[in-house]
Enzyme design. Structure first.
Site, PDB file in Angstrom:
ATOM      1  N   GLN A 151       0.843  -1.190   0.000  1.00  0.00           N
ATOM      2  CA  GLN A 151       0.000   0.000   0.000  1.00  0.00           C
ATOM      3  C   GLN A 151       0.880   1.242   0.000  1.00  0.00           C
ATOM      4  O   GLN A 151       1.886   1.304   0.723  1.00  0.00           O
ATOM      5  CB  GLN A 151      -0.894  -0.015   1.243  1.00  0.00           C
ATOM      6  CG  GLN A 151      -1.835  -1.207   1.303  1.00  0.00           C
ATOM      7  CD  GLN A 151      -2.341  -1.473   2.714  1.00  0.00           C
ATOM      8  OE1 GLN A 151      -1.565  -1.673   3.633  1.00  0.00           O
ATOM      9  NE2 GLN A 151      -3.657  -1.467   2.879  1.00  0.00           N
ATOM     10  N   ASP A 195      -7.841  -1.490  -4.734  1.00  0.00           N
ATOM     11  CA  ASP A 195      -8.501  -0.687  -3.695  1.00  0.00           C
ATOM     12  C   ASP A 195      -8.050   0.770  -3.760  1.00  0.00           C
ATOM     13  O   ASP A 195      -7.761   1.391  -2.735  1.00  0.00           O
ATOM     14  CB  ASP A 195      -8.188  -1.259  -2.298  1.00  0.00           C
ATOM     15  CG  ASP A 195      -8.518  -2.730  -2.174  1.00  0.00           C
ATOM     16  OD1 ASP A 195      -9.409  -3.214  -2.899  1.00  0.00           O
ATOM     17  OD2 ASP A 195      -7.878  -3.415  -1.351  1.00  0.00           O
ATOM     18  N   ARG A 255     -14.925  -3.743  -3.546  1.00  0.00           N
ATOM     19  CA  ARG A 255     -15.042  -4.830  -2.587  1.00  0.00           C
ATOM     20  C   ARG A 255     -15.127  -4.198  -1.199  1.00  0.00           C
ATOM     21  O   ARG A 255     -14.589  -3.106  -0.968  1.00  0.00           O
ATOM     22  CB  ARG A 255     -13.869  -5.806  -2.689  1.00  0.00           C
ATOM     23  CG  ARG A 255     -12.475  -5.220  -2.457  1.00  0.00           C
ATOM     24  CD  ARG A 255     -11.434  -6.319  -2.528  1.00  0.00           C
ATOM     25  NE  ARG A 255     -10.088  -5.832  -2.238  1.00  0.00           N
ATOM     26  CZ  ARG A 255      -9.048  -6.636  -1.947  1.00  0.00           C
ATOM     27  NH1 ARG A 255      -9.211  -7.963  -1.909  1.00  0.00           N
ATOM     28  NH2 ARG A 255      -7.861  -6.129  -1.690  1.00  0.00           N
ATOM     29  N   TRP A 257     -14.238  -3.252   2.291  1.00  0.00           N
ATOM     30  CA  TRP A 257     -13.182  -3.260   3.312  1.00  0.00           C
ATOM     31  C   TRP A 257     -13.822  -3.482   4.685  1.00  0.00           C
ATOM     32  O   TRP A 257     -13.260  -4.159   5.533  1.00  0.00           O
ATOM     33  CB  TRP A 257     -12.429  -1.926   3.260  1.00  0.00           C
ATOM     34  CG  TRP A 257     -11.254  -1.825   4.174  1.00  0.00           C
ATOM     35  CD1 TRP A 257     -10.608  -2.843   4.821  1.00  0.00           C
ATOM     36  CD2 TRP A 257     -10.551  -0.634   4.540  1.00  0.00           C
ATOM     37  NE1 TRP A 257      -9.549  -2.364   5.569  1.00  0.00           N
ATOM     38  CE2 TRP A 257      -9.496  -1.004   5.411  1.00  0.00           C
ATOM     39  CE3 TRP A 257     -10.715   0.703   4.207  1.00  0.00           C
ATOM     40  CZ2 TRP A 257      -8.626  -0.076   5.960  1.00  0.00           C
ATOM     41  CZ3 TRP A 257      -9.838   1.632   4.749  1.00  0.00           C
ATOM     42  CH2 TRP A 257      -8.809   1.248   5.611  1.00  0.00           C
TER      43      TRP A 257
END
EC number: 3.1.1.11
Length: 333
Positions: A151, A195, A255, A257
């Protein structure tokens, strides 16, 4: 000689009709190539007296205690720095551009390349971490160049009434942390793979380009309480692949989290990058609210969608921001 005024009037009327018939694209948009009155000025090459060489130094000059309205103008260039915006008053950051109406003419880039594991947290990995309310940015590119493997956030937006106009956000995983508060993104570009728009803000993405540079989910909403107003609204936007990337069927709209994720895509163009299932899994036991309305394009069919919540009404800005209203956004965008 009495016939002359009538001829002149006819000529004026004819010219008027020709001007009205011109396509909208031919109308010259505004440029912003010099600092608006009262702004601090940032210039990283050929810095002049009274100017600042970095955005960070300009923010330091503003301090963190004043509540006066302030602005910063940034001249063209690439600024390699990490900054936290924690100004207490209304603050606007302007980037140099010849066309304020789009991110495509941006000439100002703020960039860094640190990952969340190396930095110690998502927020600390951010190229720009904005914790101020009443914040706006125009025509600035925000980049985290870390790439694949972890990330790495380009912008953390963590304040109320934050707005971005003609800005670009580029990364790979977790590009834009739309973390909390009422937020507005207009005519922006967001790029990533995994994401890459995530958090629990009440965020409106209007006429934006959402471009995947790898397979994965676009959104990861962290809404987990039924009373939480958090909602990601994509309105009249374009879902596509980043330039030079082929991702037919490899992209999901989102999606969860957290278990009550909430996202809607309305009146948008969904290209063939979108997987037929549309949405995928993440948090165990999640019951997300995933909606689609009035979309077009090769990826817009909902016949094979998973987790889709039926809706017949579009979300409005007033519905998204019941407390803040809409007076804080720049309606010219």
């Amino acid at each position: 000689m009495a016939f002359m005024p009538r001829i002149i009037l006819l000529l004026i009327a004819s010219l008027s009709l020709q001007v009205q018939a011109l396509p909208h694209a031919l109308v010259k948009r505004a440029s912003r190539t010099s600092p608006p009155s009262g702004c601090l000025t940032v210039r990283n090459s050929g810095t002049k007296s009274g100017e600042y060489a970095t955005l960070g130094s300009a923010l330091s000059a503003l301090g963190t205690s004043s509540t006066a309205t302030a602005c910063i103008f940034i001249y063209s260039g690439t600024y390699n720095e990490q900054v936290t915006v924690n100004y207490k008053g209304p603050l606007t950051i302007y980037g140099y551009t010849t066309d304020t109406g789009t991110y495509k003419s941006n000439t100002v880039t703020i960039t860094s390349g640190i990952s969340s594991p190396a930095a110690g947290s998502l927020d600390k990995s951010s190229t720009v971490n904005i914790v101020s309310s009443n914040f706006a940015a125009y025509n600035v590119n925000f980049v985290n160049s870390y790439g694949k493997g972890a990330q790495a956030v380009a912008v953390t937006a963590n304040g109320n009434m934050q707005a971005f106009y003609g800005c670009a956000f580029k990364g790979y995983q977790d590009t834009l942390y739309a973390k909390d508060g009422d937020q507005y993104y207009s005519n922006c570009y967001v790029e990533g793979a995994v994401d890459y728009i995530f958090g629990k803000a009440s965020a409106w993405f209007g006429e934006c380009t959402i471009a995947s540079n790898g397979g994965g989910a676009i959104t990861a909403s962290s809404r987990e309480d039924a009373s939480d107003p958090a909602w990601y609204v994509f309105d009249h936007s374009t879902i596509t692949a980043a330039s030079g990337t082929s991702l037919n069927g490899q992209v999901y709209l989102g999606r969860p989290w957290r278990v009550l994720a909430r996202v809607i895509f309305q009146y948008s163009s969904l290209s063939n990058v979108v997987n037929a299932a549309g949405w995928t899994t993440m948090a165990e036991g999640a019951t997300p609210i995933y909606e689609e309305l009035g979309n077009t394009g090769d990826g817009a069919s909902t016949s094979a969608r998973r987790f889709l919540t039926k809706t017949s009404a579009a979300v409005t800005k007033a519905q998204l921001w019941p407390s803040s209203g809409t007076s804080w956004i720049d309606s010219s965008y």
